[in-house]
Design a protein around this motif. Structure first.
Motif, short mmCIF file in Angstrom:
data_model
loop_
_atom_site.label_atom_id
_atom_site.label_comp_id
_atom_site.label_asym_id
_atom_site.label_seq_id
_atom_site.Cartn_x
_atom_site.Cartn_y
_atom_site.Cartn_z
N PHE A 1 0.83 -1.20 0.00
CA PHE A 1 0.00 0.00 0.00
C PHE A 1 0.87 1.25 0.00
CE2 PHE A 1 0.84 -1.17 4.35
CZ PHE A 1 1.04 0.02 5.01
N GLY A 2 0.25 2.37 -0.32
CA GLY A 2 0.91 3.66 -0.27
C GLY A 2 0.06 4.62 0.53
N ILE A 3 0.68 5.70 0.97
CA ILE A 3 -0.03 6.69 1.79
C ILE A 3 0.15 8.07 1.17
CG2 ILE A 3 -0.12 7.82 4.04
CD1 ILE A 3 0.78 5.15 5.26
N ILE A 4 -0.96 8.77 1.02
CA ILE A 4 -0.93 10.13 0.50
C ILE A 4 -1.09 11.09 1.68
CG2 ILE A 4 -2.12 11.83 -0.95
CD1 ILE A 4 -3.10 9.42 -2.66
N ILE A 5 -0.16 12.01 1.80
CA ILE A 5 -0.25 13.05 2.81
C ILE A 5 -0.56 14.34 2.07
CG2 ILE A 5 0.96 14.30 4.64
CD1 ILE A 5 2.61 11.71 5.03
N ASN A 6 -1.75 14.87 2.29
CA ASN A 6 -2.17 16.02 1.51
C ASN A 6 -2.07 17.33 2.29
OD1 ASN A 6 -4.33 15.61 3.20
ND2 ASN A 6 -5.88 15.79 1.64
N LYS A 7 -2.19 18.40 1.55
CA LYS A 7 -2.16 19.75 2.10
C LYS A 7 -0.88 20.08 2.85
CE LYS A 7 -7.17 20.03 2.59
NZ LYS A 7 -8.27 20.26 3.54
N VAL A 8 0.24 19.59 2.35
CA VAL A 8 1.53 19.89 2.96
C VAL A 8 1.98 21.26 2.46
CG1 VAL A 8 3.91 19.14 3.24
CG2 VAL A 8 2.08 17.44 3.02
N SER A 9 2.34 22.13 3.38
CA SER A 9 2.74 23.47 2.97
C SER A 9 4.09 23.43 2.26
CB SER A 9 2.83 24.41 4.17
OG SER A 9 3.97 24.12 4.95
N LYS A 10 4.29 24.38 1.37
CA LYS A 10 5.56 24.47 0.65
C LYS A 10 6.71 24.69 1.63
CE LYS A 10 3.64 26.08 -3.70
NZ LYS A 10 3.54 27.15 -4.67
N ASN B 1 -1.73 -4.64 13.86
CA ASN B 1 -1.07 -5.94 14.00
C ASN B 1 -0.49 -6.43 12.68
OD1 ASN B 1 -1.62 -6.22 16.78
ND2 ASN B 1 -3.71 -6.84 16.30
N ARG B 2 0.27 -5.55 12.04
CA ARG B 2 0.90 -5.88 10.76
C ARG B 2 2.39 -6.00 10.95
NH1 ARG B 2 -2.09 -5.02 6.15
NH2 ARG B 2 -0.21 -4.74 4.95
N THR B 3 2.99 -6.84 10.13
CA THR B 3 4.45 -6.97 10.18
C THR B 3 5.11 -6.10 9.13
OG1 THR B 3 4.30 -8.89 8.73
CG2 THR B 3 4.40 -9.30 11.10
N CYS B 4 4.36 -5.76 8.07
CA CYS B 4 4.96 -4.96 7.01
C CYS B 4 4.48 -3.52 7.08
CB CYS B 4 4.65 -5.55 5.63
SG CYS B 4 2.92 -5.49 5.20
N ALA B 5 5.29 -2.65 6.51
CA ALA B 5 4.97 -1.23 6.47
C ALA B 5 5.03 -0.81 5.00
CB ALA B 5 5.98 -0.47 7.31
N THR B 6 5.15 0.48 4.78
CA THR B 6 5.28 0.95 3.40
C THR B 6 6.39 1.98 3.30
OG1 THR B 6 4.11 1.88 1.50
CG2 THR B 6 3.57 2.83 3.65
N GLU B 7 6.99 2.02 2.15
CA GLU B 7 7.98 3.06 1.84
C GLU B 7 7.39 4.02 0.82
OE1 GLU B 7 11.46 1.05 0.48
OE2 GLU B 7 11.81 0.10 2.41
N ARG B 8 6.14 3.81 0.50
CA ARG B 8 5.48 4.58 -0.57
C ARG B 8 4.63 5.70 0.02
NH1 ARG B 8 5.64 -0.76 -1.38
NH2 ARG B 8 6.57 -1.51 -3.31
N PHE B 9 5.18 6.90 -0.01
CA PHE B 9 4.49 8.07 0.48
C PHE B 9 4.45 9.12 -0.62
CE2 PHE B 9 5.81 6.02 4.34
CZ PHE B 9 4.81 6.30 5.25
N PHE B 10 3.33 9.82 -0.70
CA PHE B 10 3.19 10.91 -1.65
C PHE B 10 2.81 12.16 -0.86
CE2 PHE B 10 0.74 13.65 -4.49
CZ PHE B 10 1.61 13.75 -5.56
N TYR B 11 3.57 13.22 -1.06
CA TYR B 11 3.30 14.48 -0.36
C TYR B 11 2.67 15.44 -1.35
CZ TYR B 11 6.13 12.58 3.36
OH TYR B 11 6.60 11.78 4.36
N SER B 12 1.42 15.77 -1.12
CA SER B 12 0.68 16.68 -1.99
C SER B 12 0.74 18.08 -1.41
CB SER B 12 -0.78 16.21 -2.09
OG SER B 12 -1.53 17.11 -2.85
N VAL B 13 1.28 19.00 -2.18
CA VAL B 13 1.44 20.38 -1.72
C VAL B 13 0.07 21.05 -1.62
CG1 VAL B 13 2.45 22.63 -2.27
CG2 VAL B 13 3.73 20.54 -2.75
N LYS B 14 -0.10 21.78 -0.53
CA LYS B 14 -1.35 22.52 -0.33
C LYS B 14 -1.51 23.55 -1.44
CE LYS B 14 -3.95 25.30 2.82
NZ LYS B 14 -4.29 25.60 4.16
#
Length: 132
Positions: free
Chosen positions: A25-34, A64-77
């Motif tokens: 899986f991947g995680i989107i982090i939105n509204k990140v300031s410049k 209770n998961r053993t795996c994580a993700t290295e897939r992150f997307f930073y969406s600029v506000k």
């Protein structure tokens, strides 16, 4: 706002807890300031690495998961989207997101391998995470 909300991590944890542990899986982090992104780049992305590690550790513990993700997307506000119902994100941001999504590994999960989402535990998980 580019900040990690406990409610968001709780929601991700509940959903991931219902899926097989090997699902990518991947995680989107939105509204990140410049400014936040610029500071992170100046500091060799230390801020991003710390945030990503915190998210992964929290998800591993609460889902209770053993795996994580290295897939992150930073969406600029994008200020022009604030409080608007009739505005679209910039074409550049749409292309960036599309490119990131296309790089995610394709995952198929059979319905028989999905557990019910333990939504009744939402409040307890959320409260536990807020205490940390």
């Amino acid at each position: 706002s580019g900040r990690l909300r406990t409610a968001d991590v709780t929601t991700m944890s509940l959903i991931l807890a219902s899926l097989p542990s090997d699902v990518k899986f991947g995680i989107i982090i939105n509204k990140v300031s410049k400014l936040v992104l610029e500071k992170s780049k100046i500091n060799n992305n230390d801020g991003k690495r710390i945030l990503e590690a915190k998210i992964n550790e929290t998800i591993k513990q609460s889902a209770n998961r053993t795996c994580a993700t290295e897939r992150f997307f930073y969406s600029v506000k994008q200020e022009h989207l604030d409080d608007r119902d009739d505005a679209l994100p910039s074409k550049e941001s749409v292309v960036e997101l599309k490119n990131w999504l296309e790089k995610l590994p394709m995952t198929t999960v059979r319905p028989s391998n999905v557990k019910d989402i333990p939504y009744k535990t939402y409040e307890q998980i959320n409260t536990d995470l807020e205490k940390k």
